[in-house]
Design a protein around this motif. Structure first.
Motif, PDB file in Angstrom:
ATOM      1  N   CYS A 423       0.725  -1.346   0.104  1.00  0.00           N
ATOM      2  CA  CYS A 423      -0.163   0.045  -0.037  1.00  0.00           C
ATOM      3  C   CYS A 423       0.913   1.333   0.214  1.00  0.00           C
ATOM      4  CB  CYS A 423      -0.900   0.067   1.329  1.00  0.00           C
ATOM      5  SG  CYS A 423      -1.927  -1.334   1.368  1.00  0.00           S
ATOM      6  N   SER A 433      -4.961   5.142  -7.613  1.00  0.00           N
ATOM      7  CA  SER A 433      -5.701   3.773  -7.258  1.00  0.00           C
ATOM      8  C   SER A 433      -5.009   2.670  -7.875  1.00  0.00           C
ATOM      9  CB  SER A 433      -7.215   4.044  -7.565  1.00  0.00           C
ATOM     10  OG  SER A 433      -7.695   3.727  -8.916  1.00  0.00           O
ATOM     11  N   THR A 435      -6.395  -1.430  -8.527  1.00  0.00           N
ATOM     12  CA  THR A 435      -7.734  -2.439  -8.508  1.00  0.00           C
ATOM     13  C   THR A 435      -7.192  -3.815  -8.804  1.00  0.00           C
ATOM     14  OG1 THR A 435      -9.203  -0.464  -9.351  1.00  0.00           O
ATOM     15  CG2 THR A 435      -9.851  -2.836  -9.582  1.00  0.00           C
ATOM     16  N   PHE A 458      -8.179  -1.847   1.119  1.00  0.00           N
ATOM     17  CA  PHE A 458      -9.098  -2.159  -0.027  1.00  0.00           C
ATOM     18  C   PHE A 458     -10.248  -2.174   0.480  1.00  0.00           C
ATOM     19  CE2 PHE A 458      -4.712  -3.479  -1.049  1.00  0.00           C
ATOM     20  CZ  PHE A 458      -4.766  -3.497  -2.352  1.00  0.00           C
ATOM     21  N   LEU A 467      -7.953   0.002  -4.056  1.00  0.00           N
ATOM     22  CA  LEU A 467      -7.049   0.779  -3.007  1.00  0.00           C
ATOM     23  C   LEU A 467      -7.080   2.204  -3.536  1.00  0.00           C
ATOM     24  CD1 LEU A 467      -5.466   0.875  -0.338  1.00  0.00           C
ATOM     25  CD2 LEU A 467      -3.465   0.248  -1.788  1.00  0.00           C
TER      26      LEU A 467
END
Length: 481
Positions: A423, A433, A435, A458, A467
Motif C-alpha cells: 500500500c 488507485s 484495482t 482495500f 485501494l
C-alpha cells in the motif's frame, strides 16, 4: 615452510652458508622463497610440492567452513549487499549504486523509478543527468522494448572498453548511415545538426536515431531523452524548419558515438568477473544465466578459478539449491553467515521483480503456492514483489490487476506487513488507485485472501478490490524500498 636458521641450527653450520645454499637451490627451481605463513618473522623457504599440498588443503578447509544458507537468507544478504534501506544520500551514493549496477541491462522505464529510487533516498532525475553530463557515467542501449522503452546499461566512461558489449552491424538504411557518418566526422552533435546531415524529415531522423541508440551505437550527454520517451505525446509531427523549430524532448542534448571496445578478451573477462562479484557478492552459474553473458558461466569461470587460487575469492557451496561452482568475496561470506537467522524485528520491502537484489525468478525459483501456468510470477518490467525478512509474500503483476501469493502469505503477520508495504508503494508511485481483479487466478472478491486486503484498506469495487491513494499502509515495520 622454514627459515634459513632452521637447517643452520639442525646441522650446526653458519646461517650465511645455509642461506647461500638455499639461494642456489632457488636458482635451480627446486625450492621457493616467500611469505607463506601468517605471523612469521622473516621470509621462508618451501618445496614446491609441499606448497601445492598446503594450498589445496587450505582451500578445502575454507570451502568447508560455510554451511549453505537457504533462499531467504540469500535474499536478506542481497538486500543488504545492494544497500536497500541505506541512509546514504546524494550524488556520492548514486555513484556507488551505478558502479555496482555497471553493465547490467534493465528496462529504462523502471531504472530510475524502481531501481535507483530503492537505493538512493530522495533520488531525483537531475542527479543522474549531472553525473552523465560531467562525463563520469554514460548510458548504452541494449535493445528496444516496444516503441517507447528499451534496456539500458550504465558504465563508468573509463571502463566502457572493458565491459561494453561489442556492437554488431548498425541498422540498415541511408538515414542511420548519414547519422553515423556525421558523428564520426564532427564528433558530438545536436539533433538539429543530425537532421541537417541526414536531409530527411524530422520523424524519420528521430526514429533512426533511436534505432541506433537501442542498438548501442549512439548515446546522449544526459538521460533526459530516454526519460522523455515515456512522456505523453500529442501525436503531431512538426516538420523541421531549421533554426527555431521545436526539437522533441526525446532528441534534446548532444548525441555522440559509443566508444568501440578495444580491450583484449582476457582483460574483458577479468573486468566482467569483478563486476559480477561486486554486484552479487556470490557468483554462480545462475547469475551468469540471468545476465545473459556471452559464452555463459564458462566465459568467467577460468578467471574466478584463478582468483580463488590467488586467495582473492573463495569457492564453496554457500547457497542451497544452486550449482556447486559458487565463488564469493571473503566479505560476502562473512555477511552470509551473519544473516543466516531471520531478524526478530521483521520488515517488509517492495522491490521491482527485475531488481538484481531480488534473487527469486533468477538465482532462486519462486516458491509457488498455487503451481499453475496461469499464475506463474515473471521477472517483468513493472511487476513488484513484497519480501518479508527475505521471504517472498506477494507478487503484483505489471498490469496491477493481478496479485499472487506465496507460501509465506499463510502467516498472518507476514501477510499484514507485506500488504502494508505494498500500500505504501502504491502511494509513493503516485497512482490514484490500485484495482486488484484477481488473486491467485481467482476473482478477487471471492478469494481466500480478500479479507486480508479489506483489512489493509482495500474496498469492494466494480471490477475487484480497490485501494485509493491515501489509504492503507499503516502496519508497523513496513517500508518500501
Amino acid at each position: 615452510p622454514f627459515v634459513a636458521a632452521g637447517p643452520a641450527g639442525r646441522w650446526a653450520i653458519p646461517e650465511p652458508l645455509a642461506l647461500a645454499s638455499l639461494r642456489e637451490l632457488e636458482a635451480e627451481g627446486t625450492i621457493l622463497h616467500g611469505d607463506f605463513r601468517p605471523g612469521r618473522v622473516g621470509r621462508e623457504w618451501c618445496d614446491p610440492g609441499v606448497l601445492r599440498t598446503l594450498r589445496k588443503r587450505s582451500l578445502a578447509r575454507l570451502r568447508r567452513e560455510v554451511e549453505p544458507v537457504d533462499g531467504a537468507a540469500c535474499a536478506r544478504f542481497l538486500l543488504s549487499w545492494h544497500g536497500i534501506g541505506s541512509d546514504a544520500v546524494g550524488p556520492e551514493r548514486l555513484r556507488e549504486v551505478l558502479s555496482q549496477l555497471e553493465g547490467l541491462p534493465l528496462p529504462a522505464s523502471v531504472y530510475e523509478r524502481d531501481v535507483l529510487a530503492a537505493r538512493v533516498p530522495g533520488y531525483e532525475p537531475r542527479m543522474l543527468d549531472e553525473l552523465c553530463a560531467a562525463g563520469e557515467f554514460t548510458w548504452m542501449g541494449r535493445g528496444a522494448l516496444g516503441r517507447d522503452d528499451g534496456r539500458v546499461a550504465f558504465f563508468r566512461r573509463e571502463r566502457l572498453p572493458l565491459l561494453a558489449p561489442v556492437a554488431t552491424e548498425p541498422p540498415a538504411g541511408e538515414i542511420p548511415a548519414a547519422i553515423l557518418g556525421a558523428l564520426r566526422e564532427k564528433g558530438a552533435l545536436f539533433f538539429s545538426d543530425l537532421v541537417g546531415a541526414a536531409r530527411a524529415p524530422l520523424r524519420e531522423v528521430l526514429d533512426a536515431l533511436w534505432d541506433l541508440a537501442w542498438a548501442g551505437f549512439v548515446t546522449n550527454d544526459t538521460f533526459g531523452p530516454v526519460r522523455a520517451l515515456a512522456w505523453p505525446r500529442d501525436g503531431r509531427v512538426r516538420p523541421y524548419r531549421g533554426t527555431g523549430s521545436l526539437i522533441p524532448a526525446e532528441a534534446a542534448g548532444r548525441w555522440s558515438l559509443v566508444s568501440t571496445p578495444a580491450a583484449t578478451p582476457t582483460e574483458r573477462a577479468h573486468a566482467l568477473a569483478g563486476s559480477l562479484l561486486e554486484r552479487y557478492g556470490v557468483v554462480t552459474r545462475e547469475c551468469a544465466a540471468t545476465e545473459g553473458l556471452p559464452g555463459g558461466f564458462s566465459s568467467v569461470y577460468p578467471v574466478l578459478k584463478a582468483m580463488e587460487e590467488s586467495g582473492r575469492v573463495r569457492r564453496g557451496y554457500f547457497i542451497e539449491g544452486l550449482g556447486g561452482a559458487q565463488f564469493a568475496l571473503p566479505g560476502a561470506v562473512d555477511r552470509l553467515r551473519a544473516g543466516r537467522e531471520a531478524p526478530r524485528d521483521e520488515t517488509a520491502v517492495v522491490l521491482a521483480a527485475i531488481d538484481p537484489a531480488n534473487p527469486y525468478g533468477a538465482m532462486l525459483p519462486w516458491p509457488l503456492r498455487v503451481p499453475n501456468g496461469r499464475s506463474t510470477p515473471q521477472r517483468a518490467a513493472g511487476a513488484s514483489v513484497a519480501l518479508v525478512s527475505g521471504e517472498p509474500v506477494l507478487y503484483l503483476e505489471r498490469s496491477g490487476r493481478g496479485l499472487l501469493t506465496f507460501p509465506a502469505a499463510e502467516e498472518s503477520a507476514k501477510l499484514e506487513l507485506a500488504l502494508s508495504a505494498l500500500c505504501q508503494s502504491v502511494a509513493l508511485s503516485r497512482r490514484r488507485s490500485l484495482t486488484i481483479e484477481r488473486i491467485d487466478g481467482e476473482p478477487a472478491a471471492g478469494a481466500a485472501f480478500a479479507p486480508a486486503l479489506l483489512g489493509a484498506g482495500f474496498v469492494p469495487g466494480y471490477k475487484g478490490l480497490v485501494l485509493r491513494a491515501g489509504t492503507g499502509g499503516s502496519a508497523p515495520h513496513a517500508r518500501r524500498r
